[in-house]
Motif scaffolding. Sequence first.
Motif, PDB file in Angstrom:
ATOM      1  N   PRO A 165       3.051   5.100  -7.979  1.00  0.00           N
ATOM      2  CA  PRO A 165       4.024   4.922  -6.896  1.00  0.00           C
ATOM      3  C   PRO A 165       4.234   3.449  -6.546  1.00  0.00           C
ATOM      4  CG  PRO A 165       2.442   6.643  -6.343  1.00  0.00           C
ATOM      5  CD  PRO A 165       1.929   5.971  -7.576  1.00  0.00           C
ATOM      6  N   LEU A 166       5.454   3.131  -6.188  1.00  0.00           N
ATOM      7  CA  LEU A 166       5.755   1.785  -5.719  1.00  0.00           C
ATOM      8  C   LEU A 166       5.070   1.540  -4.385  1.00  0.00           C
ATOM      9  CD1 LEU A 166       9.582   1.618  -6.512  1.00  0.00           C
ATOM     10  CD2 LEU A 166       7.831   0.127  -7.493  1.00  0.00           C
ATOM     11  N   PRO A 167       4.703   0.285  -4.126  1.00  0.00           N
ATOM     12  CA  PRO A 167       4.102  -0.014  -2.822  1.00  0.00           C
ATOM     13  C   PRO A 167       5.166   0.026  -1.727  1.00  0.00           C
ATOM     14  CG  PRO A 167       4.501  -2.040  -4.030  1.00  0.00           C
ATOM     15  CD  PRO A 167       4.837  -0.916  -4.978  1.00  0.00           C
ATOM     16  N   GLY A 168       4.717   0.178  -0.507  1.00  0.00           N
ATOM     17  CA  GLY A 168       5.638   0.106   0.610  1.00  0.00           C
ATOM     18  C   GLY A 168       6.021  -1.340   0.891  1.00  0.00           C
ATOM     19  N   ILE A 169       7.315  -1.634   0.849  1.00  0.00           N
ATOM     20  CA  ILE A 169       7.809  -2.961   1.189  1.00  0.00           C
ATOM     21  C   ILE A 169       9.042  -2.790   2.064  1.00  0.00           C
ATOM     22  CG2 ILE A 169       6.911  -4.007  -0.926  1.00  0.00           C
ATOM     23  CD1 ILE A 169       9.782  -4.042  -2.023  1.00  0.00           C
ATOM     24  N   ALA A 170       9.450  -3.878   2.712  1.00  0.00           N
ATOM     25  CA  ALA A 170      10.630  -3.803   3.576  1.00  0.00           C
ATOM     26  C   ALA A 170      11.914  -3.844   2.759  1.00  0.00           C
ATOM     27  CB  ALA A 170      10.610  -4.941   4.586  1.00  0.00           C
ATOM     28  N   SER A 171      11.969  -4.712   1.739  1.00  0.00           N
ATOM     29  CA  SER A 171      13.206  -4.836   0.952  1.00  0.00           C
ATOM     30  C   SER A 171      12.942  -5.616  -0.321  1.00  0.00           C
ATOM     31  CB  SER A 171      14.307  -5.538   1.768  1.00  0.00           C
ATOM     32  OG  SER A 171      13.892  -6.837   2.162  1.00  0.00           O
TER      33      SER A 171
END
Length: 284
Positions: free
Chosen positions: A33-39
């Motif tokens: 899974p991709l990490p959580g980022i804002a943008s």
Amino acid sequence: MMSEASRERIRTPEGWRAAAAMYDSYRNETSVPLPGIASYHPAVELRPGLTAAIAVPEGEGPFPVFVITHGPGLTAGSSHLYRRLTMDVAGNGYLAITPDFRLAPEHPFPAGYDDMRFALGWARDRAAEWGGDGARIVLWGDALGASLALGLVLGMRDEPDAPALKAFVGVEGVYDFTSPMLANGSSIKWYPGDGGESVLRDKRVSPLLHIEKGMQLPHLLLITGNANYGVPGTLDLVRKLQDSDLPFELHALPGMPHDFMTFPELDGMRHGHRLLFESLARTV
């Protein structure tokens, strides 16, 4: 085993870049899974002709800044090929910037160096617009990108107004263009252009040759797998730093191949990233 026709293809810039692009799925299109980022912004203009991918962390800044000098060979690669790494860095709380510096042989030294030097100045002066702290910059380089990145560390020592770096991260680097390791490689022919021996020995190209006792350097973090061809380059730098009584931190991960720090499916990458960000948390 690689056929002679395949070897001939990768001896051209187009063939080498096509070979590098074949790793895109391993680096980017994975089940992890991709990490959580804002943008994520794939092509932010830093100046005409120079763009960078920028990933912004979640949460409140100001965030430390992490500038990525991509590989391979200073003749291929792109921010697109490093998009997952850029996002992984942001997922660990850093404003991540991966510039698309100009590549040899179309743009030999010092074009790529000049682009990365501009990007570091941009990071210092403009990071706040993206929630970053331009006074806390980490500079990463992998493979020959590490040579360019360490060349920036040494080259900027001559500039009174250069951006201050908190840390240098060298991953599987080769730091000496006069090394026998590079004798038969395309980069040795393409990157220096027509500059010859004087370019090969320049501190911005072969920084290992210019390491000296008493140098004031940022925190030096070196990471390599012990099952890839980048090990001798890292160990050459380790010996030079030891001989010069300069501090550094080294991590060699068992069984890891070249480029492992950009392959999310590998447990070794996740271990390497933990070591990376734990080290930076102590120094940045």
